[in-house]
Design a protein around this motif. Structure first.
Motif, PDB file in Angstrom:
ATOM      1  N   ASN A 218      -5.392 -12.137  11.269  1.00 35.63           N
ATOM      2  CA  ASN A 218      -5.456 -12.076   9.812  1.00 35.63           C
ATOM      3  C   ASN A 218      -4.763 -10.835   9.261  1.00 35.63           C
ATOM      4  N   PHE A 219      -4.764  -9.761  10.060  1.00 38.92           N
ATOM      5  CA  PHE A 219      -4.156  -8.505   9.627  1.00 38.92           C
ATOM      6  C   PHE A 219      -3.067  -8.095  10.608  1.00 38.92           C
ATOM      7  N   ILE A 220      -2.039  -7.444  10.086  1.00 37.89           N
ATOM      8  CA  ILE A 220      -0.952  -6.940  10.918  1.00 37.89           C
ATOM      9  C   ILE A 220      -0.995  -5.413  10.855  1.00 37.89           C
ATOM     10  N   LEU A 221      -0.910  -4.764  12.004  1.00 36.11           N
ATOM     11  CA  LEU A 221      -1.106  -3.321  12.108  1.00 36.11           C
ATOM     12  C   LEU A 221       0.172  -2.611  12.505  1.00 36.11           C
ATOM     13  N   THR A 222       0.391  -1.427  11.927  1.00 35.92           N
ATOM     14  CA  THR A 222       1.490  -0.562  12.331  1.00 35.92           C
ATOM     15  C   THR A 222       1.026   0.882  12.200  1.00 35.92           C
ATOM     16  N   GLU A 223       1.937   1.815  12.440  1.00 35.03           N
ATOM     17  CA  GLU A 223       1.617   3.241  12.349  1.00 35.03           C
ATOM     18  C   GLU A 223       2.398   3.855  11.205  1.00 35.03           C
ATOM     19  N   GLU A 224       1.691   4.570  10.328  1.00 32.66           N
ATOM     20  CA  GLU A 224       2.322   5.254   9.205  1.00 32.66           C
ATOM     21  C   GLU A 224       1.773   6.671   9.117  1.00 32.66           C
ATOM     22  N   ASP A 225       2.683   7.655   9.197  1.00 35.03           N
ATOM     23  CA  ASP A 225       2.296   9.074   9.113  1.00 35.03           C
ATOM     24  C   ASP A 225       1.224   9.426  10.136  1.00 35.03           C
ATOM     25  N   GLY A 226       1.357   8.858  11.336  1.00 32.27           N
ATOM     26  CA  GLY A 226       0.435   9.173  12.418  1.00 32.27           C
ATOM     27  C   GLY A 226      -0.882   8.429  12.380  1.00 32.27           C
ATOM     28  N   ASN A 227      -1.055   7.561  11.381  1.00 31.53           N
ATOM     29  CA  ASN A 227      -2.294   6.791  11.263  1.00 31.53           C
ATOM     30  C   ASN A 227      -2.011   5.294  11.369  1.00 31.53           C
ATOM     31  N   ILE A 228      -2.991   4.545  11.861  1.00 32.95           N
ATOM     32  CA  ILE A 228      -2.857   3.091  11.926  1.00 32.95           C
ATOM     33  C   ILE A 228      -3.154   2.511  10.547  1.00 32.95           C
ATOM     34  N   SER A 229      -2.231   1.723  10.047  1.00 34.79           N
ATOM     35  CA  SER A 229      -2.441   1.037   8.771  1.00 34.79           C
ATOM     36  C   SER A 229      -2.443  -0.463   9.022  1.00 34.79           C
ATOM     37  N   GLU A 230      -3.186  -1.190   8.200  1.00 34.01           N
ATOM     38  CA  GLU A 230      -3.228  -2.640   8.361  1.00 34.01           C
ATOM     39  C   GLU A 230      -3.107  -3.329   7.016  1.00 34.01           C
ATOM     40  N   LYS A 231      -2.429  -4.464   7.028  1.00 33.54           N
ATOM     41  CA  LYS A 231      -2.247  -5.260   5.822  1.00 33.54           C
ATOM     42  C   LYS A 231      -2.560  -6.709   6.132  1.00 33.54           C
ATOM     43  N   ARG A 232      -3.141  -7.390   5.164  1.00 26.62           N
ATOM     44  CA  ARG A 232      -3.411  -8.808   5.354  1.00 26.62           C
ATOM     45  C   ARG A 232      -2.083  -9.548   5.413  1.00 26.62           C
ATOM     46  N   VAL A 233      -1.920 -10.379   6.424  1.00 26.42           N
ATOM     47  CA  VAL A 233      -0.652 -11.080   6.645  1.00 26.42           C
ATOM     48  C   VAL A 233      -0.263 -11.921   5.427  1.00 26.42           C
ATOM     49  N   THR A 234      -1.236 -12.583   4.828  1.00 21.55           N
ATOM     50  CA  THR A 234      -0.928 -13.475   3.711  1.00 21.55           C
ATOM     51  C   THR A 234      -0.652 -12.726   2.404  1.00 21.55           C
ATOM     52  N   ASP A 235      -0.799 -11.386   2.420  1.00 21.60           N
ATOM     53  CA  ASP A 235      -0.423 -10.582   1.254  1.00 21.60           C
ATOM     54  C   ASP A 235       1.016 -10.094   1.342  1.00 21.60           C
ATOM     55  N   LEU A 236       1.652 -10.320   2.489  1.00 24.62           N
ATOM     56  CA  LEU A 236       3.038  -9.880   2.695  1.00 24.62           C
ATOM     57  C   LEU A 236       4.023 -10.931   2.198  1.00 24.62           C
ATOM     58  N   THR A 237       5.209 -10.484   1.811  1.00 27.64           N
ATOM     59  CA  THR A 237       6.312 -11.421   1.600  1.00 27.64           C
ATOM     60  C   THR A 237       6.938 -11.716   2.954  1.00 27.64           C
ATOM     61  N   LEU A 238       7.789 -12.725   3.014  1.00 31.83           N
ATOM     62  CA  LEU A 238       8.454 -13.049   4.276  1.00 31.83           C
ATOM     63  C   LEU A 238       9.282 -11.865   4.767  1.00 31.83           C
ATOM     64  N   GLU A 239       9.982 -11.205   3.867  1.00 31.36           N
ATOM     65  CA  GLU A 239      10.805 -10.059   4.259  1.00 31.36           C
ATOM     66  C   GLU A 239       9.946  -8.949   4.842  1.00 31.36           C
ATOM     67  N   GLU A 240       8.794  -8.692   4.226  1.00 28.64           N
ATOM     68  CA  GLU A 240       7.893  -7.661   4.749  1.00 28.64           C
ATOM     69  C   GLU A 240       7.365  -8.061   6.123  1.00 28.64           C
ATOM     70  N   PHE A 241       7.014  -9.309   6.282  1.00 31.18           N
ATOM     71  CA  PHE A 241       6.519  -9.800   7.573  1.00 31.18           C
ATOM     72  C   PHE A 241       7.569  -9.587   8.667  1.00 31.18           C
ATOM     73  N   PHE A 242       8.808  -9.908   8.373  1.00 29.53           N
ATOM     74  CA  PHE A 242       9.878  -9.761   9.353  1.00 29.53           C
ATOM     75  C   PHE A 242      10.200  -8.302   9.687  1.00 29.53           C
ATOM     76  N   SER A 243       9.709  -7.367   8.887  1.00 31.88           N
ATOM     77  CA  SER A 243      10.025  -5.952   9.136  1.00 31.88           C
ATOM     78  C   SER A 243       9.226  -5.381  10.302  1.00 31.88           C
ATOM     79  N   TYR A 244       8.257  -6.150  10.828  1.00 28.61           N
ATOM     80  CA  TYR A 244       7.438  -5.707  11.952  1.00 28.61           C
ATOM     81  C   TYR A 244       8.030  -6.192  13.269  1.00 28.61           C
ATOM     82  N   GLY A 245       7.897  -5.359  14.305  1.00 31.47           N
ATOM     83  CA  GLY A 245       8.296  -5.776  15.647  1.00 31.47           C
ATOM     84  C   GLY A 245       9.791  -5.788  15.850  1.00 31.47           C
ATOM     85  N   PRO A 246      10.237  -6.388  16.980  1.00 32.02           N
ATOM     86  CA  PRO A 246      11.670  -6.424  17.281  1.00 32.02           C
ATOM     87  C   PRO A 246      12.450  -7.162  16.201  1.00 32.02           C
TER      88      PRO A 246
END
Length: 383
Positions: free
Chosen positions: A106-134
């Motif tokens: 339900n949530f996608i996690l990354t690291e921002e400023d040394g902290n883990i941040s999470e966002k609900r997947v369905t709140d992202l746009t397609l472009e934002e979703f694609f910005s994660y991972g390879p």
């Protein structure tokens, strides 16, 4: 057939599965469907479905097979398709800008400023979703992916072979058409969805399916009861299965809390089958004839489906198929008990082969093997 013994201590949890043999299943896929699927839906044979492709990523597991290939990816689907699986199962959600994507959490996690941040997947746009991972573009670096386990631990989402995140459309375009799709309609258990919202999400997904499915075999499934009922009302081409853990967790929606309730839901809504956590079936084997008498197909998912002996027992009990993480090992095991070597003997005539194939469904094994199987299942279910 000689079965490889798997000790109960070898299978402590979902993250750790026993190493077993390897397999081949002839792909008699389920029919695409008819204009109306009100009649019973029966798989043509025992079905094997690759969980999130070639298996889920259990990042806390010491078993490298559970971290081999990025789950829910094009690469994972196509690698699973090299084995005789009938379907790959994957999770579909819809982004904020109405794009159907394949992602489990339900949530996608990354690291921002040394902290883990999470966002609900369905709140992202397609472009934002694609910005994660390879990333697909050479030289472009995406946001590092992390994943949280049920107990709250956070892990780097590191796998041996990574692959970019993908939309549903791309799966239809790039995965071999002989591989069926078990599309799980993914919703957050902690949210309440109004019918209008559910309807919109399902219509977005159906637009992609209608445009790209062609002759591909498809099953819809969902833990969300209203989503399962709605997808059945919105289309009559593809079978719909209700997912349930059979009562191992209790929800405010009573329809999710038992196999009895699952049967009621399917019969009331004209669904074609149930996908149950396998332990619920082993704890309540009397439910199998009840499900069959209701003209419903029965598939299972869960840890025990990575144990060849447990899969074998389900075949004997009349279950229609299994969703598995260890695609190679389980397809090989299923091949052993469905297609014995005698049936593959090229020196035999077609009529003899046909007779042998029929005989092969009447499996013979020693009293010692049968005793082992009967002891194995209850012990594993208690864990």
């Amino acid at each position: 057939m000689a079965l490889k013994a798997v000790h109960v201590s070898d299978v402590p949890n979902l993250d750790q599965v026993p190493k077993g043999p390897t397999i081949a299943l002839s792909s008699s896929l389920l029919p695409k469907g008819m204009e109306d699927l009100k009649s019973a839906f029966k798989p043509a044979k025992f079905v094997v479905i690759g969980h999130r492709g070639k298996g889920m990523n259990a990042l806390a597991s010491p078993d490298r097979r559970m971290k081999e290939i990025k789950e829910n990816s094009i690469l994972s689907f196509n690698l699973a398709g090299r084995f005789p699986v009938d379907f790959v199962e994957f999770d579909v959600q819809v982004t904020a800008d109405d794009c159907a994507i394949i992602f489990h959490d339900n949530f996608i996690l990354t690291e921002e400023d040394g902290n883990i941040s999470e966002k609900r997947v369905t709140d992202l746009t397609l472009e934002e979703f694609f910005s994660y991972g390879p990333q697909r573009e050479p030289g472009k670096v995406g946001k590092k992916l992390f994943r949280k386990t049920k107990d709250g631990r956070v892990f780097n989402w590191n796998v041996e072979i990574d692959d970019p995140l993908c939309p549903l459309e791309e799966a239809f375009q790039r995965v071999d058409s002989h591989v069926g799709f078990n599309i799980e309609l993914k919703f957050d258990d902690n949210l309440v969805y109004q019918e209008e919202k559910l309807m919109h999400i399902l219509q977005v997904i159906l637009q992609v399916v209608d445009k790209y499915a062609n002759e591909r075999t498809i099953i819809f499934s969902s833990f969300q009861p209203d989503a399962a009922l709605l997808i059945r009302k919105l289309q009559g081409t593809y079978p719909v299965f209700f997912l349930t853990n059979g009562g191992s967790e209790i929800y405010s929606d009573v329809r999710r809390n038992s196999l009895d309730e699952a049967i009621k839901l399917c019969l009331a809504g004209g669904l074609q089958g149930i996908v149950s956590e396998v332990k619920a079936i082993f704890r309540n084997p009397s439910m199998i004839p009840r499900i069959k008498e209701s003209n419903l197909a029965l598939l299972t998912y869960g840890q025990l489906n990575n144990v060849p002996e447990a899969v074998y027992m389900q075949h004997l009990m009349g279950i229609n198929g299994v969703i598995v993480d260890l695609v190679q090992e389980i397809t090989e095991a299923v091949s052993d008990f469905i297609n014995p070597e005698t049936v593959r003997d090229e020196s035999l005539s077609d009529s003899v082969k046909e007779g042998k194939a029929k005989e092969s469904t009447k499996l013979e094994f020693s009293q010692r093997e049968l005793s082992f199987l009967m002891r194995l299942i209850p012990e594993l279910v208690q864990q």
